[in-house]
Structure formats: C-alpha cells, structure tokens
Design an enzyme around this catalytic site. Sequence first.
Site, PDB file in Angstrom:
ATOM      1  NE  ARG A  29      -3.813   0.481   2.294  1.00 62.11           N
ATOM      2  CZ  ARG A  29      -4.883   0.176   3.358  1.00 62.11           C
ATOM      3  NH1 ARG A  29      -4.657   0.277   4.267  1.00 62.11           N
ATOM      4  NH2 ARG A  29      -5.949  -0.477   2.787  1.00 62.11           N
ATOM      5  CD  GLU A  45      -6.610  -6.309  -4.526  1.00 58.57           C
ATOM      6  OE1 GLU A  45      -7.617  -7.194  -4.186  1.00 58.57           O
ATOM      7  OE2 GLU A  45      -6.667  -5.100  -4.140  1.00 58.57           O
ATOM      8  CB  THR A  51      -5.974 -15.100   2.459  1.00 59.78           C
ATOM      9  OG1 THR A  51      -6.480 -16.248   1.713  1.00 59.78           O
ATOM     10  CG2 THR A  51      -4.957 -15.332   3.457  1.00 59.78           C
ATOM     11  CE1 TYR A 128     -12.265  -5.809  -4.269  1.00 58.22           C
ATOM     12  CE2 TYR A 128     -10.753  -7.712  -4.550  1.00 58.22           C
ATOM     13  CZ  TYR A 128     -10.992  -6.427  -3.795  1.00 58.22           C
ATOM     14  OH  TYR A 128     -10.167  -5.879  -3.097  1.00 58.22           O
ATOM     15  CG  ASP A 146     -14.064  -5.685  -0.089  1.00 59.88           C
ATOM     16  OD1 ASP A 146     -14.992  -5.148   0.227  1.00 59.88           O
ATOM     17  OD2 ASP A 146     -12.976  -6.010   0.378  1.00 59.88           O
ATOM     18  CB  CYS A 205     -21.752   3.274  15.199  1.00 56.55           C
ATOM     19  SG  CYS A 205     -22.147   1.722  14.316  1.00 56.55           S
ATOM     20  CB  CYS A 214     -24.671   5.248   9.232  1.00 59.65           C
ATOM     21  SG  CYS A 214     -24.827   3.637   9.110  1.00 59.65           S
TER      22      CYS A 214
HETATM   23  S1  SF4 Z   1     -21.244   2.866   8.637  1.00 59.50           S
HETATM   24 FE1  SF4 Z   1     -22.840   2.992   9.919  1.00 59.50          FE
HETATM   25  S2  SF4 Z   1     -22.979   0.838  10.965  1.00 59.50           S
HETATM   26 FE2  SF4 Z   1     -20.929   1.122   9.906  1.00 59.50          FE
HETATM   27  S3  SF4 Z   1     -19.299   1.697  11.605  1.00 59.50           S
HETATM   28 FE3  SF4 Z   1     -20.338   3.546  10.428  1.00 59.50          FE
HETATM   29  S4  SF4 Z   1     -21.846   4.316  11.628  1.00 59.50           S
HETATM   30 FE4  SF4 Z   1     -21.642   2.123  12.179  1.00 59.50          FE
END
Ligand code: SF4
Length: 364
Positions: A29, A45, A51, A128, A146, A205, A214
Amino acid sequence: MIRRTALKPPSPAALLRWYDAHARDMPWRMKGGKRPNPYHELLSEFMLQQTQVATVIPYFHAFTKRWPTLMALAKASLDDVRHAWSGLGYYRRAKFLHQCVKAVVERHGGKIPQDEEALRALPGIGPYTAAAIAAIAFDKKAVVVDGNVERVMARVFAVEEKLPAAKKKLHELASSILPKNRFGDYAQAVMELGAMMCTPKNPQCTKCPWQNNCAAFAKGMAQAYPRKATKKVTPQKYSTAFITLNKKGEVLLRRRDEKGMLGGLWEFPGTPWETAKPSASALKRHAPVKLRWQTGKKPVSHVFSHFKLETALRIGHSAAAFFPDTKHNGEYRWMKWKDLSTLALPTLTLRIADAAKEYLEAKS
Ligand code: SF4
C-alpha cells in the site's frame, strides 16, 4: 430504483480524511496520493482473496524477494510458485496467478493493463479484482466492491434486501457515491472502513466518519445489516488417508489430478472425499498396497469454503518402495519426512503429516 433515507449521502471527503489519518500500513500500500507498483497490487489482490492481511504479509514479502518483477514471476515454474504458496490455501489462486502474469507478458508485453475490461480478460481476474487493480494501481474510476464494502453499503443505506440477492443493489449504491478524484484511495478507504470500523460484530459507530450519514446507525440497528438469507448447513465429507512408510523411512505421496480441488498438489493416497465414511470395501480398494494398517488416533478435521472434511488416518509399513500402479508412476513419489517441505503441499496434507508424525513418535 435506489431509495435513499432522509439522511445526507455519505461524504467521500470525510472518509478520505479518516483514511489519510488511520489507514493501516501494508507492504503493497502507498499513501499520500502515491500509486503502488502495479505488480505488487496484482500480487496482493490474488493473495488476499479469502485470506486475512496478516496471513498474506509474509507470503507477499517472500514472493517479491524471490520474484521482484512480474517478468521474473512469469519465468518461474508452476511447481516453484505452488511451493512458495504452500500454506496460504485456495491453491487454484497460485495457478491462476502464474497464468495471469504469463498472459500479461504474452498479451501486454509485461505491462499490466489499466482498464477493467482488459484486466477481466486475464486468467484469475474477476470483476472485483479488475476494478481494484484499475482503481488502486492506476487511479481509474472503478466501483470496487468486496464483502467489506457490501457490509458498509448495506448499513449506510439500511438495505432490507437480503444477501446474496442484494449484491446488485449494493454495487449500485457504491457506484452512486463515488468521489470525483482519488479513486484508488477512496476504494481502499471504504474497504478499510469495513475492515477496521464497520466490522461484522461490534461496529465502532461512535468513531465512524459516516456516522451522521448512516441509516442503520440512526435506527440503532447497525449489526442487523446486511440482512442475510438463512445459511445452508455446511456439508460434511469423510475420507481416509493412507500413510505408507518404507524401510528407508520414506512416506508415499500422490499428486492430485490437475483438474479439480487442490489440482496438481501432493497428498497422501486415500479414499475419495464423500458424504459417508468410507466402507471396508472402499478402504481395501483405495489402499495403495495390501498391508496391516494401524488406525491413527483421531481424524484430522479441515474446513474448505463449501464443505468440511474429516480424514481418518491409516498407517502401514511396507517392506519395499513399491509404486501402486505402473501406469501412474509419475504421480507417486517416496519422500523423506524432512523433505516434504520441498513440495507444494496444501494445508490439509501438512496437517495430516503432523498428525501422522505425532502418532509415529508416540509409538516409537
Ligand atoms: S458505517 Fe454505519 S454501521 Fe458502519 S461503523 Fe459507520 S456508523 Fe456504524
């Protein structure tokens, strides 16, 4: 048509800021807007399919040390590539990798193509991997999806459709929020978010850069997504492996057919892998020679992607280094235990070898 919640769509810029500050270091990377060596990206890849990163890192170092360029890997023998791959699992990838780099030399003069279509035409490269190489190695606009990205999209948009049927929708959603630039970094950033923060269990989160966008978080139901169809029970299969020893302390190995699972790799001769335990007549039929076989202590259990295998051990001492069938001499080989590591052995064979050695040491 894709339905959105009332929340604002997630911001690529916020995610890229998080990625710039928190992305893990990986030997393949590059950060700070630099693009990686395309050969390193392609190699990683292939290795990362099914894995974990931590498992791949030593193999990546070993491969790039031994074959520093794509040209060098293309010139290697398939046996050498398979041998270097031993222990990494999913062995068809080693064969595909070798075919792929050879095809890059033959079709593209050794330069990995930049567009997805040409990449997809190479052996072992699916949608992918083609998108990932185009985006990460060449910064092309590509939708890289993915399992991690699917989970993030399912949660951010609270997608009720169940996986695997939801795959198409999740791909469309991922495509709908692509940034205008930094495609390679963004592709890695979404995958990194899924791997590090939006994990299957206990997503973090409160630290997530997309928390305010989200839908799953807003409902307090992050872990309930992605919705999944009820899992089928993993089938169980059985086999018996014959550990045949001769007076020189060698053990008999057989090469598997090129076609099919673990194609071209070495194993101990045994019964086919079937849903019932092998019958007495099957044991007789598949034993490499008539001997007084002792039964190993406990079977070796191994999990493949779509079934579980339980292999019982039979151990026998032969007076001579015979070959089971003169027609197939080329497929059998007597080896010293200590030399087994010079062959391309799948993890299953290595584990059976360990169990057999343990049994023999306890007996001696
Ligand atoms: S994308 Fe949503 S569900 Fe995933 S960690 Fe962030 S806030 Fe939480």
